[in-house]
Design a protein around this motif. Structure first.
Motif, mmCIF file in Angstrom:
data_model
loop_
_atom_site.group_PDB
_atom_site.id
_atom_site.type_symbol
_atom_site.label_atom_id
_atom_site.label_comp_id
_atom_site.label_asym_id
_atom_site.label_seq_id
_atom_site.Cartn_x
_atom_site.Cartn_y
_atom_site.Cartn_z
ATOM 1 N N LEU A 1 40.981 38.760 49.933
ATOM 2 C CA LEU A 1 42.129 37.787 50.042
ATOM 3 C C LEU A 1 41.133 36.590 50.057
ATOM 4 C CD1 LEU A 1 44.447 39.533 52.471
ATOM 5 C CD2 LEU A 1 44.625 38.981 49.664
ATOM 6 N N HIS A 2 39.248 36.609 50.373
ATOM 7 C CA HIS A 2 38.752 35.426 50.880
ATOM 8 C C HIS A 2 39.461 34.278 49.996
ATOM 9 C CE1 HIS A 2 34.996 32.709 51.078
ATOM 10 N NE2 HIS A 2 35.307 33.822 52.097
ATOM 11 N N PRO A 3 39.213 33.048 50.406
ATOM 12 C CA PRO A 3 39.371 31.620 49.866
ATOM 13 C C PRO A 3 39.066 31.767 48.192
ATOM 14 C CG PRO A 3 39.620 31.302 52.308
ATOM 15 C CD PRO A 3 39.014 32.906 52.265
ATOM 16 N N VAL A 4 37.320 31.856 48.110
ATOM 17 C CA VAL A 4 36.894 31.754 47.667
ATOM 18 C C VAL A 4 37.244 32.257 46.379
ATOM 19 C CG1 VAL A 4 34.577 31.647 46.475
ATOM 20 C CG2 VAL A 4 35.021 31.148 48.560
ATOM 21 N N LEU A 5 37.582 33.827 46.809
ATOM 22 C CA LEU A 5 37.190 35.319 45.672
ATOM 23 C C LEU A 5 38.947 34.516 44.507
ATOM 24 C CD1 LEU A 5 36.370 38.261 47.180
ATOM 25 C CD2 LEU A 5 35.204 36.848 44.974
ATOM 26 N N GLN A 6 40.036 34.496 46.119
ATOM 27 C CA GLN A 6 41.790 33.687 45.416
ATOM 28 C C GLN A 6 41.442 32.577 44.596
ATOM 29 O OE1 GLN A 6 44.406 34.948 46.636
ATOM 30 N NE2 GLN A 6 43.074 36.653 46.640
ATOM 31 N N ASN B 1 44.132 39.017 42.494
ATOM 32 C CA ASN B 1 42.992 37.624 42.231
ATOM 33 C C ASN B 1 41.732 37.946 42.644
ATOM 34 O OD1 ASN B 1 45.280 35.719 41.267
ATOM 35 N ND2 ASN B 1 45.975 35.403 42.495
ATOM 36 N N GLY B 2 41.534 38.880 43.719
ATOM 37 C CA GLY B 2 40.275 38.202 44.431
ATOM 38 C C GLY B 2 38.971 39.386 43.334
ATOM 39 N N LEU B 3 40.032 40.821 42.696
ATOM 40 C CA LEU B 3 39.682 41.514 41.763
ATOM 41 C C LEU B 3 39.921 41.025 40.779
ATOM 42 C CD1 LEU B 3 39.066 44.215 40.758
ATOM 43 C CD2 LEU B 3 41.778 44.846 40.619
ATOM 44 N N ARG B 4 40.446 39.690 40.354
ATOM 45 C CA ARG B 4 40.021 39.437 39.149
ATOM 46 C C ARG B 4 38.891 38.487 38.978
ATOM 47 N NH1 ARG B 4 45.658 38.048 39.501
ATOM 48 N NH2 ARG B 4 46.841 39.103 37.565
ATOM 49 N N SER C 1 38.196 54.238 32.590
ATOM 50 C CA SER C 1 39.620 54.151 33.343
ATOM 51 C C SER C 1 39.982 54.688 34.309
ATOM 52 C CB SER C 1 40.306 54.596 31.971
ATOM 53 O OG SER C 1 40.113 54.016 30.822
ATOM 54 N N VAL C 2 39.460 56.176 35.154
ATOM 55 C CA VAL C 2 39.520 56.867 35.684
ATOM 56 C C VAL C 2 39.054 55.802 36.776
ATOM 57 C CG1 VAL C 2 39.134 58.821 36.889
ATOM 58 C CG2 VAL C 2 39.236 58.966 34.395
ATOM 59 N N ALA C 3 37.732 55.491 36.736
ATOM 60 C CA ALA C 3 37.709 54.943 38.129
ATOM 61 C C ALA C 3 38.277 53.039 38.106
ATOM 62 C CB ALA C 3 35.984 54.285 37.333
ATOM 63 N N GLY C 4 38.504 52.378 36.948
ATOM 64 C CA GLY C 4 39.168 51.532 37.013
ATOM 65 C C GLY C 4 41.025 51.764 37.480
ATOM 66 N N PHE C 5 41.653 53.121 37.015
ATOM 67 C CA PHE C 5 42.266 53.659 37.872
ATOM 68 C C PHE C 5 42.474 53.694 38.999
ATOM 69 C CE2 PHE C 5 45.196 56.845 39.659
ATOM 70 C CZ PHE C 5 46.167 56.771 39.099
ATOM 71 N N LEU C 6 41.783 54.109 39.998
ATOM 72 C CA LEU C 6 41.461 54.338 41.482
ATOM 73 C C LEU C 6 41.320 53.270 42.353
ATOM 74 C CD1 LEU C 6 39.222 57.272 41.523
ATOM 75 C CD2 LEU C 6 41.623 57.297 41.656
ATOM 76 N N THR C 7 40.538 52.006 41.577
ATOM 77 C CA THR C 7 40.068 50.716 41.825
ATOM 78 C C THR C 7 41.126 50.106 42.180
ATOM 79 O OG1 THR C 7 38.135 50.637 40.611
ATOM 80 C CG2 THR C 7 38.913 48.516 41.549
ATOM 81 N N LEU C 8 41.902 50.010 41.210
ATOM 82 C CA LEU C 8 43.047 49.481 40.871
ATOM 83 C C LEU C 8 44.579 49.990 42.267
ATOM 84 C CD1 LEU C 8 44.426 48.311 37.694
ATOM 85 C CD2 LEU C 8 43.663 46.602 39.338
ATOM 86 N N ALA C 9 44.398 51.279 42.232
ATOM 87 C CA ALA C 9 45.015 51.853 42.840
ATOM 88 C C ALA C 9 44.517 51.636 44.486
ATOM 89 C CB ALA C 9 44.873 53.549 42.517
ATOM 90 N N TRP C 10 43.364 51.466 45.037
ATOM 91 C CA TRP C 10 43.095 50.784 46.041
ATOM 92 C C TRP C 10 43.354 49.750 46.345
ATOM 93 C CZ3 TRP C 10 37.959 47.834 46.742
ATOM 94 C CH2 TRP C 10 38.065 47.869 47.755
ATOM 95 N N VAL C 11 43.292 49.067 45.248
ATOM 96 C CA VAL C 11 43.310 47.755 46.004
ATOM 97 C C VAL C 11 45.070 46.883 45.669
ATOM 98 C CG1 VAL C 11 43.205 45.053 44.719
ATOM 99 C CG2 VAL C 11 41.481 46.226 43.717
ATOM 100 N N LEU C 12 45.713 47.861 45.748
ATOM 101 C CA LEU C 12 47.181 47.802 45.293
ATOM 102 C C LEU C 12 48.149 48.621 46.732
ATOM 103 C CD1 LEU C 12 48.353 48.232 41.640
ATOM 104 C CD2 LEU C 12 48.481 46.547 42.889
ATOM 105 N N ARG C 13 47.404 49.107 47.680
ATOM 106 C CA ARG C 13 47.641 50.450 48.364
ATOM 107 C C ARG C 13 48.355 49.422 49.642
ATOM 108 N NH1 ARG C 13 47.067 53.665 52.341
ATOM 109 N NH2 ARG C 13 47.423 56.400 52.322
ATOM 110 N N THR C 14 49.084 49.882 49.195
ATOM 111 C CA THR C 14 49.938 49.218 51.128
ATOM 112 C C THR C 14 49.118 50.106 52.275
ATOM 113 O OG1 THR C 14 52.053 48.424 49.816
ATOM 114 C CG2 THR C 14 52.010 49.119 51.994
ATOM 115 N N PRO C 15 48.157 49.054 53.689
ATOM 116 C CA PRO C 15 48.362 49.586 54.844
ATOM 117 C C PRO C 15 49.016 50.258 54.971
ATOM 118 C CG PRO C 15 47.702 47.455 54.723
ATOM 119 C CD PRO C 15 48.480 47.591 53.538
#
Length: 371
Positions: free
Chosen positions: A283-288, A20-23, A257-271
């Motif tokens: 996860l900031h409330p405004v971005l959510q 949601n924050g990325l969107r 697309s390569v940059a988008g791939f890495l961006t999504l991989a970073w956003v989705l990565r489990t710590p």
């Protein structure tokens, strides 16, 4: 509707609030690009990210719910459920936006209504070789809807292996090159085959996202480097010489697309114990809040500048001594953004509360039958 006793949960993928924050960020890159007419295509960063995200999410749904040809028995019924859920999510808010545009009125909607009612506005813009006032952004929605129609069939043909999707991504680049050489480079990017590299990259991410090598690349510095290379390509093809701009048109979505791939991989990565992704700001409330309403923001964002411009021209006619100066002031990028931002957020909030959220609840009644 499939009886609940034989149904699977409606949500086919793990909910990731960081998306949601990325969107929110992606949609406002597009909006600010359109409102301010910046020379640098900041909006394309958002559009590419959205298309890669569509490839990732829709591929995950199709594979998990087995709604593609060759899936276990009943895949056709599950495919109908998939389309029903897409229709409920996408079309009612879209048709409301079209109705508002027709009431404004927008000339292109009145001249070519059928191209917008059906998902073919991208083909209309290719045919006209120009954007319609206040409706130019709808080409991406037409491409998305065409993508929804064909993607389950393609996934059934290609299976779940990386190589076929890399070939499909290369086919998108090849299509742009061939079409540009044989026909025209004008508006080629609005055609679905020209966008296949972005959708295919999202599918690749869905296959490989948990592999150690991808997890190692899913870090902020790699994301920054990838977009920096993308920006450098724009600089080399636009600032050095205009003769290189066709190279940009051919390659920028593939590199993006390569940059988008890495961006999504970073956003989705489990710590994990070794690395804590620094994407908690998503996860900031405004971005959510904005991310959940990003569809409404996108739908209405080009209607508002048309309304605003017409209002300014009425308020400050040319016969007024200071009319031209006041028009120039209010229609400049900063006043436009300051005036239109709260209006757009209010419209998106109303769309979410009164239309999109109720449709989401209704959509969840359409559940997938067991394989």
């Amino acid at each position: 509707m499939i009886p609940s006793s034989t149904a699977l949960p409606a949500s086919p993928l793990l909910y990731r609030p960081t998306l949601n924050g990325l969107r929110a960020i992606a949609v406002w890159l597009v909006i600010l690009g359109h409102w301010t007419h910046l020379p640098f295509p900041v909006g394309e960063m958002g559009r590419i990210t959205f298309f890669v995200l569509s490839g990732y999410l829709i591929s995950g749904i199709v594979w998990k719910q087995q709604v593609h040809p060759g899936a276990p028995a009943g895949w056709g019924r599950r495919l109908r459920t998939f389309y029903a859920r897409r229709v409920l999510r996408i079309l009612p808010p879209y048709y409301l936006a079209l109705a508002l545009g027709a009431a404004l009125p927008l000339a292109t909607l009145h001249q070519y209504p059928g191209w917008f009612v059906l998902p073919f506005s991208n083909l209309l813009f290719y045919r006209l070789q120009h954007w319609g006032e206040g409706v130019g952004h709808y080409w991406t929605m037409a491409v998305d809807e065409q993508f929804y129609l064909v993607w389950p069939l393609l996934l059934g043909l290609l299976g779940r292996r990386v190589a076929p999707f890399l070939a499909l991504a290369a086919a998108g680049l090849l299509f742009r090159a061939v079409w540009t050489a044989w026909f025209t480079s004008g508006f080629v990017l609005v055609l679905l085959p020209a966008c296949l590299d972005m959708f295919a990259t999202g599918a690749v991410l869905r296959i490989v996202e948990h592999r150690p090598r991808v997890q190692a690349l899913a870090r902020g510095p790699w994301v920054v480097l990838a977009w920096a290379i993308w920006v450098s390509l724009w600089g080399l093809t636009h600032l050095i010489g205009s003769e290189n701009q066709e190279l940009w048109l051919l390659t920028y979505t593939s590199l993006g697309s390569v940059a988008g791939f890495l961006t999504l991989a970073w956003v989705l990565r489990t710590p994990d114990a070794d690395y804590q992704p620094r994407n908690g700001f998503l996860l900031h409330p405004v971005l959510q809040w904005v991310g959940r309403r990003s569809y409404g923001c996108y739908l209405y964002h080009l209607l508002l500048p048309v309304f605003f411009q017409r209002a300014i021209f009425r308020l400050f006619p040319a016969t007024m001594a200071s009319g031209p100066a006041l028009r120039e002031f209010w229609l400049a990028p900063i006043p436009t953004v300051l005036v239109l931002t709260p209006l757009l957020l209010a419209m998106a909030a109303a769309s979410w509360a009164w239309l999109e959220a109720p449709l989401e609840r209704w959509k969840d009644k359409f559940t997938y039958a067991k394989a």
